[in-house]
Design a protein around this motif. Structure first.
Motif, PDB file in Angstrom:
ATOM      1  N   ALA A   1     -25.339  33.348   6.654  1.00  0.00           N
ATOM      2  CA  ALA A   1     -26.295  32.863   5.657  1.00  0.00           C
ATOM      3  C   ALA A   1     -26.646  31.386   5.846  1.00  0.00           C
ATOM      4  CB  ALA A   1     -25.725  33.094   4.256  1.00  0.00           C
TER       5      ALA A   1
ATOM      6  N   GLY B   1     -27.705  28.503   7.732  1.00  0.00           N
ATOM      7  CA  GLY B   1     -28.305  28.322   9.050  1.00  0.00           C
ATOM      8  C   GLY B   1     -29.408  27.292   9.000  1.00  0.00           C
ATOM      9  N   LEU B   2     -30.317  27.393   9.951  1.00  0.00           N
ATOM     10  CA  LEU B   2     -31.405  26.416  10.001  1.00  0.00           C
ATOM     11  C   LEU B   2     -32.202  26.396   8.699  1.00  0.00           C
ATOM     12  CD1 LEU B   2     -32.603  27.218  13.619  1.00  0.00           C
ATOM     13  CD2 LEU B   2     -31.348  25.198  12.865  1.00  0.00           C
ATOM     14  N   GLY B   3     -32.305  27.563   8.059  1.00  0.00           N
ATOM     15  CA  GLY B   3     -33.059  27.658   6.812  1.00  0.00           C
ATOM     16  C   GLY B   3     -32.522  26.724   5.738  1.00  0.00           C
ATOM     17  N   ASN B   4     -31.203  26.572   5.690  1.00  0.00           N
ATOM     18  CA  ASN B   4     -30.606  25.682   4.689  1.00  0.00           C
ATOM     19  C   ASN B   4     -30.962  24.235   4.980  1.00  0.00           C
ATOM     20  OD1 ASN B   4     -28.994  28.128   5.046  1.00  0.00           O
ATOM     21  ND2 ASN B   4     -27.813  27.303   3.350  1.00  0.00           N
TER      22      ASN B   4
ATOM     23  N   TYR C   1     -34.532  34.726   3.237  1.00  0.00           N
ATOM     24  CA  TYR C   1     -34.214  34.278   4.585  1.00  0.00           C
ATOM     25  C   TYR C   1     -32.835  33.645   4.593  1.00  0.00           C
ATOM     26  CZ  TYR C   1     -34.791  31.900   9.024  1.00  0.00           C
ATOM     27  OH  TYR C   1     -34.628  31.466  10.309  1.00  0.00           O
TER      28      TYR C   1
HETATM   29  N1  PHE Z   1     -29.801  32.762   6.932  1.00  0.00           N
HETATM   30  C1  PHE Z   1     -30.123  31.919   8.000  1.00  0.00           C
HETATM   31  C2  PHE Z   1     -30.600  30.553   7.535  1.00  0.00           C
HETATM   32  O1  PHE Z   1     -30.561  30.192   6.417  1.00  0.00           O
HETATM   33  C3  PHE Z   1     -31.217  32.414   8.828  1.00  0.00           C
HETATM   34  C4  PHE Z   1     -30.980  33.617   9.565  1.00  0.00           C
HETATM   35  C5  PHE Z   1     -32.022  34.370   9.787  1.00  0.00           C
HETATM   36  C6  PHE Z   1     -29.770  33.964  10.046  1.00  0.00           C
HETATM   37  C7  PHE Z   1     -31.870  35.479  10.479  1.00  0.00           C
HETATM   38  C8  PHE Z   1     -29.613  35.062  10.735  1.00  0.00           C
HETATM   39  C9  PHE Z   1     -30.656  35.819  10.923  1.00  0.00           C
HETATM   40  O2  PHE Z   1     -31.035  29.802   8.357  1.00  0.00           O
END
Ligand code: PHE
Length: 450
Positions: free
Chosen positions: A21, A23-26, A219
């Motif tokens: 969870a 990841g780059l999105g955070n 995401y």
């Molecule tokens: N959840 C991850 C994030 O916050 C993004 C992610 C996307 C991870 C797809 C795995 C698969 O960046």
């Protein structure tokens, strides 16, 4: 057929799922969205959605995995033969994301090496990122390294690879995040930036705030792409599923929140309060932040620490993507882990090449503003994921019925949030998901501005 391996206990499971969870999105999306959509008010909406909508979807996915003991591709079919197509669509998503996510992971390693060797001045140069990403061979090399590291961990298996690495990487990630956050908010003038990030600005609140928060939640929690189903299939029956989900959510939200404190005040100070410098995505991390680090005392050091942190966040996410793909192929073919890992590594490498070269030799191939990497990102996150999430809600709410999931969750402990779960899965979530899908497609077509 090999025996299905398991996480050893709750801690291993929670840290591995949180590794996916976080990841780059955070780091490169949440802070930007929070600042754009009203600071404190966005945070509040996000947390409310996390404990209702995110909670219900994540419970459903993990329970589907644990009940069937299968990855997404088989799990839906085991529960109801007619609906195995949902598993097929869900399985395509990690296959699309893994290659381009690893291209970005490669950029992160490159930046770490630049900062670690004292190159903060170079990295802050205006054309540094453009030159680097357009130069075919080098990004391909780093992409290879990142994907190779991911494959090695997956090759070692669930317990010795995925779980071990998460147990090390996630605590370190938290320590590094706290360290940089403290450094960032104690810079002179930073408090103004903290206020800008956190003070609720109601004038920026609208329906799009809710949609933006919900899209981000999806995401960020790695929902609707088969990952949580796969991880659930490795979860032992006696582990409390509901409280695990809560812990994963707290972990993910806390890191996103801290990432905002780490990034926004520094940009605020650097730009003298001009928030136009605040962008999302690659340009935030690879163009703006290096300049911010350059302006700080000990910038190379802080930059290097920052990029290790991002590396840990990204690699634990890519591990979850590759583990999901590997487990899908193993379930379908019965082949051994080693063989499947090698095949997935080679395919992901080949599929990632267009994304890697998309800023260089293939620059002329684009749809509108979308280069290869953005196209893959859009197809998976903005189109396929909402579709899978919608179908999952319908499947759980009306085909197999929520009771199947509730019983699975109750096999380990009382399901306290079950009423909420039913209302969310049957009514609220499907409606919101359709709205997200429509708005993100319209947004991409430039019809509305989100
Ligand atoms: N959840 C991850 C994030 O916050 C993004 C992610 C996307 C991870 C797809 C795995 C698969 O960046």
């Amino acid at each position: 057929m090999e025996k299905r391996s398991n996480f050893t206990g709750k801690l291993g499971f929670v840290l591995a799922a949180a590794g996916s969870a976080v990841g780059l999105g955070n780091i490169w999306r949440f802070p930007y969205l929070a600042a754009k959509y009203g600071g404190g008010i966005f945070l509040l909406v996000y947390i409310m959605l996390a404990v209702t909508f995110g909670f219900s979807l994540m419970c459903a996915e993990i329970a589907i995995g644990r009940k069937t003991g299968k990855s997404a591709i088989e799990a839906f079919g085991v529960l109801n033969k007619k609906y195995s197509f949902i598993g097929w669509i869900a399985s395509v998503i990690p296959m699309i994301i893994l290659p381009y996510y690893s291209v970005i992971g490669g950029w992160v390693i490159k930046y770490f090496t630049v900062f670690a060797t004292g190159g903060v001045k170079d990295a802050a140069g205006d054309s540094f990122f453009g030159n680097f990403s357009a130069n075919g061979a080098e990004p391909i090399g780093w992409f290879f390294v990142f994907l190779g590291l991911t494959a090695l961990v997956v090759l070692m298996g669930v317990e010795k690879g995925v779980e071990k690495v998460s147990k090390f990487a996630m605590p370190v990630l938290v320590l590094l995040t706290v360290f940089i956050t403290v450094y960032s908010i104690t810079r002179p003038g930073a408090m103004e930036g903290v206020k800008y990030y956190l003070a609720p600005d109601f004038s920026k609140f609208s329906a799009t705030t809710v949609l933006a928060a919900m899209g981000q939640l999806f995401y960020s929690m790695s929902i609707a792409m088969g990952i949580m189903i796969t991880y659930g299939s490795y979860m032992k029956k006696d582990i409390n599923l509901e409280s695990s989900v809560k812990q994963i959510e707290i972990f993910d939200t806390a890191v996103a929140f801290l990432a905002g404190l780490m990034i926004i005040p520094s940009i605020f100070v650097f730009s003298g309060g001009n928030t136009e410098n605040l962008q999302e995505g690659a340009s935030l991390m690879f163009k703006t932040l290096p300049k911010v680090f350059e302006s700080m005392p000990a910038g190379s050091f802080i930059g290097a620490i920052f990029f290790i942190l991002v590396f840990f966040a990204a690699v634990t996410s890519s591990i979850s993507l590759m583990e999901t793909v590997v487990s899908i192929i193993k379930d379908k073919t019965g082949w051994g882990r080693k063989k499947v890992c090698i095949i997935v590594f080679v395919c992901a490498f080949l599929l990632g090449l267009p994304s890697c070269l998309g800023y260089g030799v293939l620059k002329n191939i684009s749809i509108g503003d979308f280069y290869f990497l953005e196209m893959f990102d859009f197809a998976s996150n903005s189109v396929l994921m909402p579709i899978v999430a919608f179908l999952t809600c319908i499947f759980v709410g009306y085909v197999i019925k929520p009771k199947v999931i509730i019983d699975e969750i109750e096999s380990s402990a009382k399901f306290k949030g079950q009423k909420l779960f039913v209302v969310m899965i049957k009514y609220v979530a499907p409606i919101f998901i359709v709205l997200i899908l429509i708005s993100s497609v319209l947004n991409a077509l430039d019809i509305v501005e989100i």
